[in-house]
Scaffold this motif. Structure first.
Motif, mmCIF file in Angstrom:
data_model
loop_
_atom_site.group_PDB
_atom_site.id
_atom_site.type_symbol
_atom_site.label_atom_id
_atom_site.label_comp_id
_atom_site.label_asym_id
_atom_site.label_seq_id
_atom_site.Cartn_x
_atom_site.Cartn_y
_atom_site.Cartn_z
ATOM 1 N N ARG A 138 98.910 25.486 -33.130
ATOM 2 C CA ARG A 138 98.991 24.712 -31.886
ATOM 3 C C ARG A 138 99.960 23.542 -32.033
ATOM 4 N NH1 ARG A 138 93.378 25.038 -32.107
ATOM 5 N NH2 ARG A 138 93.262 22.792 -32.540
ATOM 6 N N ALA A 139 99.938 22.902 -33.194
ATOM 7 C CA ALA A 139 100.831 21.763 -33.422
ATOM 8 C C ALA A 139 102.291 22.210 -33.452
ATOM 9 C CB ALA A 139 100.465 21.067 -34.739
ATOM 10 N N TYR A 140 102.538 23.382 -34.045
ATOM 11 C CA TYR A 140 103.914 23.893 -34.107
ATOM 12 C C TYR A 140 104.461 24.154 -32.700
ATOM 13 C CZ TYR A 140 107.812 27.102 -34.791
ATOM 14 O OH TYR A 140 109.045 27.710 -34.745
ATOM 15 N N TRP A 141 103.617 24.741 -31.847
ATOM 16 C CA TRP A 141 104.081 25.122 -30.518
ATOM 17 C C TRP A 141 103.997 23.996 -29.498
ATOM 18 C CZ3 TRP A 141 107.109 28.953 -30.080
ATOM 19 C CH2 TRP A 141 106.968 30.096 -30.849
ATOM 20 N N ALA A 142 103.304 22.922 -29.840
ATOM 21 C CA ALA A 142 103.037 21.861 -28.865
ATOM 22 C C ALA A 142 104.255 21.376 -28.083
ATOM 23 C CB ALA A 142 102.350 20.689 -29.553
ATOM 24 N N PRO A 143 105.442 21.211 -28.689
ATOM 25 C CA PRO A 143 106.575 20.742 -27.872
ATOM 26 C C PRO A 143 107.010 21.737 -26.805
ATOM 27 C CG PRO A 143 106.992 20.443 -30.225
ATOM 28 C CD PRO A 143 105.801 21.337 -30.108
ATOM 29 N N ARG A 144 106.714 23.028 -27.022
ATOM 30 C CA ARG A 144 107.221 24.056 -26.102
ATOM 31 C C ARG A 144 106.127 24.758 -25.312
ATOM 32 N NH1 ARG A 144 110.258 26.633 -31.084
ATOM 33 N NH2 ARG A 144 108.765 25.234 -32.051
ATOM 34 N N MET A 145 104.963 24.909 -25.919
ATOM 35 C CA MET A 145 103.895 25.706 -25.322
ATOM 36 C C MET A 145 102.564 24.987 -25.471
ATOM 37 S SD MET A 145 102.437 29.368 -26.663
ATOM 38 C CE MET A 145 104.035 30.178 -26.605
ATOM 39 N N THR A 146 101.804 24.937 -24.368
ATOM 40 C CA THR A 146 100.471 24.335 -24.410
ATOM 41 C C THR A 146 99.435 25.448 -24.475
ATOM 42 O OG1 THR A 146 101.225 22.470 -23.074
ATOM 43 C CG2 THR A 146 98.856 22.807 -23.248
ATOM 44 N N THR A 147 98.565 25.363 -25.467
ATOM 45 C CA THR A 147 97.524 26.376 -25.647
ATOM 46 C C THR A 147 96.186 25.845 -25.162
ATOM 47 O OG1 THR A 147 98.650 27.349 -27.567
ATOM 48 C CG2 THR A 147 96.296 27.790 -27.333
ATOM 49 N N TYR A 148 95.516 26.651 -24.346
ATOM 50 C CA TYR A 148 94.175 26.316 -23.882
ATOM 51 C C TYR A 148 93.178 27.321 -24.455
ATOM 52 C CZ TYR A 148 96.146 23.101 -20.473
ATOM 53 O OH TYR A 148 96.813 22.058 -19.879
ATOM 54 N N LYS A 149 92.083 26.782 -24.967
ATOM 55 C CA LYS A 149 91.008 27.667 -25.412
ATOM 56 C C LYS A 149 90.285 28.148 -24.173
ATOM 57 C CE LYS A 149 86.921 28.016 -28.353
ATOM 58 N NZ LYS A 149 86.024 27.324 -29.298
ATOM 59 N N TYR A 150 90.261 29.444 -23.989
ATOM 60 C CA TYR A 150 89.621 29.999 -22.797
ATOM 61 C C TYR A 150 88.820 31.232 -23.185
ATOM 62 C CZ TYR A 150 88.800 31.708 -18.113
ATOM 63 O OH TYR A 150 88.190 32.140 -16.962
ATOM 64 N N ASP A 151 87.533 31.041 -23.324
ATOM 65 C CA ASP A 151 86.649 32.136 -23.701
ATOM 66 C C ASP A 151 85.362 32.017 -22.901
ATOM 67 O OD1 ASP A 151 85.547 34.301 -24.915
ATOM 68 O OD2 ASP A 151 85.027 33.281 -26.784
ATOM 69 N N PRO A 152 85.391 32.441 -21.627
ATOM 70 C CA PRO A 152 84.247 32.233 -20.742
ATOM 71 C C PRO A 152 83.055 33.142 -21.015
ATOM 72 C CG PRO A 152 85.921 33.504 -19.637
ATOM 73 C CD PRO A 152 86.510 33.101 -20.960
ATOM 74 N N LYS A 153 83.214 34.136 -21.880
ATOM 75 C CA LYS A 153 82.089 35.017 -22.171
ATOM 76 C C LYS A 153 81.063 34.270 -23.021
ATOM 77 C CE LYS A 153 84.720 39.331 -21.933
ATOM 78 N NZ LYS A 153 85.154 40.527 -22.661
ATOM 79 N N PRO A 154 79.772 34.607 -22.992
ATOM 80 C CA PRO A 154 79.221 35.694 -22.165
ATOM 81 C C PRO A 154 79.002 35.259 -20.711
ATOM 82 C CG PRO A 154 77.491 34.679 -23.442
ATOM 83 C CD PRO A 154 78.776 34.001 -23.864
ATOM 84 N N ARG A 155 79.271 36.167 -19.832
ATOM 85 C CA ARG A 155 79.051 35.950 -18.407
ATOM 86 C C ARG A 155 78.339 37.162 -17.839
ATOM 87 N NH1 ARG A 155 84.457 33.641 -15.460
ATOM 88 N NH2 ARG A 155 84.054 31.448 -15.814
ATOM 89 N N GLU B 236 86.583 25.323 -15.199
ATOM 90 C CA GLU B 236 86.807 26.580 -15.915
ATOM 91 C C GLU B 236 87.227 26.348 -17.362
ATOM 92 O OE1 GLU B 236 86.389 30.671 -15.772
ATOM 93 O OE2 GLU B 236 85.871 29.131 -14.316
ATOM 94 N N LEU B 237 87.953 25.267 -17.622
ATOM 95 C CA LEU B 237 88.465 24.999 -18.975
ATOM 96 C C LEU B 237 87.635 23.952 -19.708
ATOM 97 C CD1 LEU B 237 92.278 25.118 -18.197
ATOM 98 C CD2 LEU B 237 90.943 26.798 -19.461
ATOM 99 N N ASP B 238 86.444 23.699 -19.212
ATOM 100 C CA ASP B 238 85.463 22.889 -19.932
ATOM 101 C C ASP B 238 85.992 21.518 -20.336
ATOM 102 O OD1 ASP B 238 82.960 22.431 -20.995
ATOM 103 O OD2 ASP B 238 83.496 23.196 -22.976
ATOM 104 N N GLY B 239 86.632 20.835 -19.372
ATOM 105 C CA GLY B 239 87.031 19.455 -19.614
ATOM 106 C C GLY B 239 88.283 19.249 -20.429
ATOM 107 N N GLN B 240 89.022 20.305 -20.765
ATOM 108 C CA GLN B 240 90.275 20.144 -21.499
ATOM 109 C C GLN B 240 91.309 19.443 -20.607
ATOM 110 O OE1 GLN B 240 91.478 23.703 -24.005
ATOM 111 N NE2 GLN B 240 89.812 24.654 -22.858
ATOM 112 N N ASN B 241 92.276 18.799 -21.239
ATOM 113 C CA ASN B 241 93.338 18.122 -20.496
ATOM 114 C C ASN B 241 94.208 19.169 -19.795
ATOM 115 O OD1 ASN B 241 95.639 16.746 -19.623
ATOM 116 N ND2 ASN B 241 95.553 15.301 -21.315
ATOM 117 N N ILE B 242 94.171 19.170 -18.479
ATOM 118 C CA ILE B 242 94.858 20.230 -17.738
ATOM 119 C C ILE B 242 96.178 19.765 -17.139
ATOM 120 C CG2 ILE B 242 92.698 21.421 -17.198
ATOM 121 C CD1 ILE B 242 92.943 20.210 -14.373
ATOM 122 N N THR B 243 96.700 18.637 -17.588
ATOM 123 C CA THR B 243 97.953 18.118 -17.035
ATOM 124 C C THR B 243 99.075 19.140 -17.137
ATOM 125 O OG1 THR B 243 97.323 15.854 -17.633
ATOM 126 C CG2 THR B 243 99.659 16.264 -17.185
ATOM 127 N N ALA B 244 99.214 19.774 -18.300
ATOM 128 C CA ALA B 244 100.286 20.754 -18.505
ATOM 129 C C ALA B 244 100.118 21.962 -17.592
ATOM 130 C CB ALA B 244 100.325 21.189 -19.966
#
Length: 381
Positions: A250-267, A15-23
């Motif tokens: 993303r770099a600012y939030w990296a220590p506290r929040m992990t951001t994933y790009k998630y845009d599955p459209k068009p579906r 679903e996340l197209d190979g992004q690192n999903i460890t977090a």
């Protein structure tokens, strides 16, 4: 018991197209024992459905552009200028025109919760926090447990259903809406109850952020306070963003929040968050007997890529993990599970000797897996 993390990992990777999903896997692990918090920003309201003949919900950026246009600033005003734009608009045109503009951008009576809103209700949340003025969330959750004023916070935590907490006000109560420079300046004092409540929740619970740009100054202050106090011991925060956000953010939030790009459209179904929310629901929920049967049925589905040793191996691993979880200890000596192990071993052996037989492995072990009898776990807790 819960679904295996391997099961979850395979679906999230797809679903996340190979992004690192460890977090995200860590978030699910924590959310299994500590109820997560849902934090919803203005972007999520764009998933609403307009009623027949009704207006569509506007984005936050379009609202600010409309206010800026009234001021003669054109449509070039950036959302980061929002407090100043709103303050100048209210000062020059008055409260009535200012509120009317907001209501034009947030046509609450013209829209209904979309499928994405409905998908939110299938996860067990500790609380639902929102910066939105509309009523889409409470309508989706079909709840009257709504907090608009601080004195209503005393009821939060009572009962099983989550409260929907409007941190930045409500469209039906214009005096509560937070947008202008003065609104933000007064917020820490005027809304001290909301500040305390939100900081405590986010300090103790994992959180999922949807439709949120992560640049709101109030949120920056709340999260900064948590970071200063507990540093790396804070629970995980996950943000799903169709654009992924800019690199600096993303770099600012990296220590506290992990951001994933998630845009599955068009579906074909055009449902932006439904699939991943369903995966997170399945990953966090405690399986009932019916849920265990659903899980087994899911595992019995053949992998799409039956020519991939990795896909077959992951499928077998999930099946074995499930058998062990459902029937720990002596239960594995039952004849049915000996047959499962035997069929698996024979199928794998044939696949190693005859590569063409790999695709038959799914068919080989499916009948024996279907013999699994669902019973209550005997493992001590």
């Amino acid at each position: 018991m819960h679904r295996s993390l391997k099961w979850l990992e395979s679906r999230l990777k797809t679903e996340l197209d190979g992004q690192n999903i460890t977090a995200l896997l860590h978030w699910v692990e924590v959310a299994r024992t500590t109820p997560p918090v849902l934090f919803v920003g203005a972007g999520f309201s764009l998933n609403s459905r307009p009623k027949p003949g009704g207006k569509r919900m506007s984005s936050f950026g379009r609202l600010i552009s409309a206010l800026a246009t009234d001021l003669g600033d054109g449509e070039d005003a950036h959302v980061t200028d929002a407090p100043w734009v709103a303050e100048k608009h209210r000062t020059l045109f008055g409260e009535h025109t200012y509120v009317r503009r907001i209501r034009e951008a947030v046509p609450d009576d013209d829209v209904e919760p979309g499928e994405e809103h409905d998908a939110l209700t299938n996860i067990s949340w500790k609380a639902v926090l929102t910066l939105n003025y509309d009523t889409l969330l409470e309508r989706a959750f079909k709840t009257s447990r709504v907090v608009t004023f601080q004195d209503q916070l005393v009821d939060c935590g009572r009962g099983d259903a989550p409260h929907v907490v409007h941190l930045h006000g409500h469209i039906h109560f214009p005096d509560t809406m937070v947008l202008s420079l003065e609104d933000y300046r007064k917020y820490p004092t005027k809304c001290a109850g909301f500040v305390t409540y939100t900081r405590n929740l986010l300090m103790m619970h994992p959180a999922l952020f949807l439709g949120f740009g992560a640049n709101d100054s109030n949120f920056v202050a709340w999260s900064g306070w948590i970071q200063d106090l507990v540093r790396t011991h804070a629970p995980p925060w996950i943000r799903l963003d169709p654009s992924g956000g800019d690199e600096g953010l993303r770099a600012y939030w990296a220590p506290r929040m992990t951001t994933y790009k998630y845009d599955p459209k068009p579906r074909a179904d055009d449902r932006q968050f439904v699939t991943i929310l369903d995966i997170l629901r399945k990953g966090t929920e405690e399986l009932t007997k019916e849920g265990q049967k659903e899980y087994i049925a899911d595992l019995l589905e053949r992998p799409k890529d039956t020519n991939s040793p990795e896909a077959i191996a992951a499928w077998i691993s999930d099946a074995v993990t499930t058998v062990l979880d459902l029937h720990p200890g002596d239960g594995m000596r039952d004849g049915r599970f000996a047959q499962v192990r035997m069929d698996m071993a024979q199928g794998v052996l044939r696949a190693l000797i005859q590569p063409d037989a790999l695709s038959r492995l799914c068919v080989d072990i499916r009948p024996s897996l279907s013999l699994i009898h669902i019973s209550e776990p005997t493992r001590p807790y």
